[in-house]
Design a protein around this motif. Structure first.
Motif, PDB file in Angstrom:
ATOM      1  N   ALA A  47     -56.641 -20.472   9.200  1.00  0.00           N
ATOM      2  CA  ALA A  47     -55.708 -21.488   8.848  1.00  0.00           C
ATOM      3  C   ALA A  47     -54.450 -20.717   9.179  1.00  0.00           C
ATOM      4  CB  ALA A  47     -55.568 -21.920   7.453  1.00  0.00           C
ATOM      5  N   GLY A  50     -52.276 -20.872  12.788  1.00  0.00           N
ATOM      6  CA  GLY A  50     -51.287 -21.683  13.257  1.00  0.00           C
ATOM      7  C   GLY A  50     -51.713 -22.592  14.522  1.00  0.00           C
ATOM      8  N   ALA A  51     -50.960 -23.726  14.794  1.00  0.00           N
ATOM      9  CA  ALA A  51     -51.437 -24.417  15.987  1.00  0.00           C
ATOM     10  C   ALA A  51     -51.364 -23.696  17.347  1.00  0.00           C
ATOM     11  CB  ALA A  51     -50.260 -25.779  16.173  1.00  0.00           C
ATOM     12  N   GLU A  52     -50.054 -23.019  17.335  1.00  0.00           N
ATOM     13  CA  GLU A  52     -50.030 -22.126  18.721  1.00  0.00           C
ATOM     14  C   GLU A  52     -51.219 -21.194  18.961  1.00  0.00           C
ATOM     15  OE1 GLU A  52     -46.744 -19.276  20.769  1.00  0.00           O
ATOM     16  OE2 GLU A  52     -46.350 -20.414  18.939  1.00  0.00           O
ATOM     17  N   TRP A  54     -54.195 -21.486  17.595  1.00  0.00           N
ATOM     18  CA  TRP A  54     -55.471 -22.199  17.781  1.00  0.00           C
ATOM     19  C   TRP A  54     -55.443 -22.379  19.403  1.00  0.00           C
ATOM     20  CZ3 TRP A  54     -59.847 -23.515  15.634  1.00  0.00           C
ATOM     21  CH2 TRP A  54     -60.231 -23.359  14.143  1.00  0.00           C
ATOM     22  N   LEU A  55     -54.272 -23.103  19.894  1.00  0.00           N
ATOM     23  CA  LEU A  55     -54.246 -23.668  21.196  1.00  0.00           C
ATOM     24  C   LEU A  55     -54.218 -22.660  22.140  1.00  0.00           C
ATOM     25  CD1 LEU A  55     -51.368 -26.243  21.133  1.00  0.00           C
ATOM     26  CD2 LEU A  55     -53.862 -26.574  21.131  1.00  0.00           C
ATOM     27  N   ARG A  56     -54.010 -21.469  21.970  1.00  0.00           N
ATOM     28  CA  ARG A  56     -53.899 -20.169  22.753  1.00  0.00           C
ATOM     29  C   ARG A  56     -55.683 -19.821  23.008  1.00  0.00           C
ATOM     30  NH1 ARG A  56     -51.464 -16.772  20.348  1.00  0.00           N
ATOM     31  NH2 ARG A  56     -49.224 -17.355  20.610  1.00  0.00           N
ATOM     32  N   GLN A  59     -57.813 -22.964  24.458  1.00  0.00           N
ATOM     33  CA  GLN A  59     -57.644 -23.131  25.780  1.00  0.00           C
ATOM     34  C   GLN A  59     -58.176 -22.257  26.801  1.00  0.00           C
ATOM     35  OE1 GLN A  59     -53.267 -24.414  26.080  1.00  0.00           O
ATOM     36  NE2 GLN A  59     -53.756 -26.661  24.950  1.00  0.00           N
ATOM     37  N   ASN A 250     -57.719 -12.809  16.689  1.00  0.00           N
ATOM     38  CA  ASN A 250     -57.469 -14.211  16.671  1.00  0.00           C
ATOM     39  C   ASN A 250     -58.295 -15.086  17.462  1.00  0.00           C
ATOM     40  OD1 ASN A 250     -55.360 -13.473  15.020  1.00  0.00           O
ATOM     41  ND2 ASN A 250     -54.006 -13.518  16.601  1.00  0.00           N
ATOM     42  N   ALA A 254     -60.984 -17.911  15.857  1.00  0.00           N
ATOM     43  CA  ALA A 254     -60.995 -19.392  16.059  1.00  0.00           C
ATOM     44  C   ALA A 254     -62.102 -19.977  16.679  1.00  0.00           C
ATOM     45  CB  ALA A 254     -59.843 -19.419  17.314  1.00  0.00           C
TER      46      ALA A 254
END
Length: 287
Positions: A47, A50-52, A54-56, A59, A250, A254
């Motif tokens: 948690a 953060g959204a950034e 997670w996307l990093r 993706q 990180n 994830a």
């Protein structure tokens, strides 16, 4: 008052374990230390990305390739294990033959066998110079160091779940309903479709969910036969280890959180399936 008329002392039944409060406290304490705290730590860390973050992490094409391979291999292995496991359970329950007890015991072998040993054995069998691989590879069927080898390894570790969930249902079902259907003129296929499968369906779905959840996190039996080629045969649990070795915490968190969420969904499905089918039977009974 003589001895014959004396009241007998009241005997108090004593439980073998201490009271409810103490037993519950000890059980929850051990469960928290072994299961809940590690999962809570992973959830909090995930948690915090953060959204950034997670996307990093998600993706990354390498991460996407490993997740796609892990989910697809676990799905196909769970489907195959469910079908074959139901057949094995049927043979064990419905027939009596020499070696039946041995077959029943061999079903649990993947539980007792170290997964690394299973991976090495499967690689030795299906590699290019293995007992089976030497005949398959000239025909263009590559098993070891390919996605097919991953599926076979996951079938090996998932098959016991499918057998052991269906077997007690078959034992409780008995043969009375099948004999009644046959006496009414039903064919074997009709009996299987209308009598046996509706009773086995909850157990089949539960076995599928267990095998799928186990396949998602399997590591030891897969890394030897997979070949671990990035973008081709690299599974998600292995990529978690690689990210940790690269100090990319990180990225590892994830991937681990995604696998945890998928396993949690499977756990919810396992617990919800019996209730859903029981509710459906009650509704049919009312109609």
């Amino acid at each position: 008052m003589n001895a014959a008329t004396l009241p007998l002392p009241t005997l108090r039944w004593r439980r073998p374990l201490p009271g409810f409060g103490l037993s519950l406290g000890l059980g929850l304490a051990w469960l928290s230390l072994v299961v809940l705290l590690p999962l809570a730590a992973l959830t909090i860390k995930a948690a915090g990305l953060g959204a950034e973050g997670w996307l990093r992490a998600i993706q990354d094409p390498r991460v996407q390739a490993s997740l796609k391979l892990s989910f697809s291999a676990a799905f196909f292995a769970a489907v195959f294990a469910s079908v074959v496991g139901a057949l094995v359970a049927w043979v064990i329950v419905r027939y009596r033959f020499p070696g039946r007890r041995l077959l029943d015991a061999l079903v649990d072998l993947p539980f007792a066998l170290p997964t690394a040993v299973a991976g090495i054995a499967l690689t030795a069998i299906y590699s290019a110079n293995g007992w089976v691989g030497r005949w398959l590879e000239p025909m263009g069927l590559k098993i070891a160091y390919a996605p097919a080898g991953i599926v076979i390894a996951l079938i090996f570790i998932g098959l016991p779940f499918a057998v052991r969930t269906v077997q007690p249902v078959l034992e409780a079902l008995g043969r009375e309903q099948e004999e009644a259907a046959a006496s009414l003129g039903a064919s074997r296929f009709t009996t299987l479709r209308r009598v046996v499968l509706p009773e086995l369906l909850p157990a089949l779905l539960t076995g599928f969910s267990l095998a799928f959840a186990r396949g998602l996190g399997e590591y030891g039996s897969v890394i030897f036969i997979a070949g671990n080629l990035p973008y081709k045969t690299e599974i998600a649990p292995l990529l978690i280890t690689i990210r940790l070795e690269e100090y990319d915490y990180n990225g590892a968190i994830a991937i681990a959180a995604l696998l945890l969420a998928a396993s949690f969904v499977c756990l919810l499905a396992i617990n919800a399936i019996p209730s859903l089918f029981a509710h459906e039977r009650r509704e049919r009974g009312r109609d």
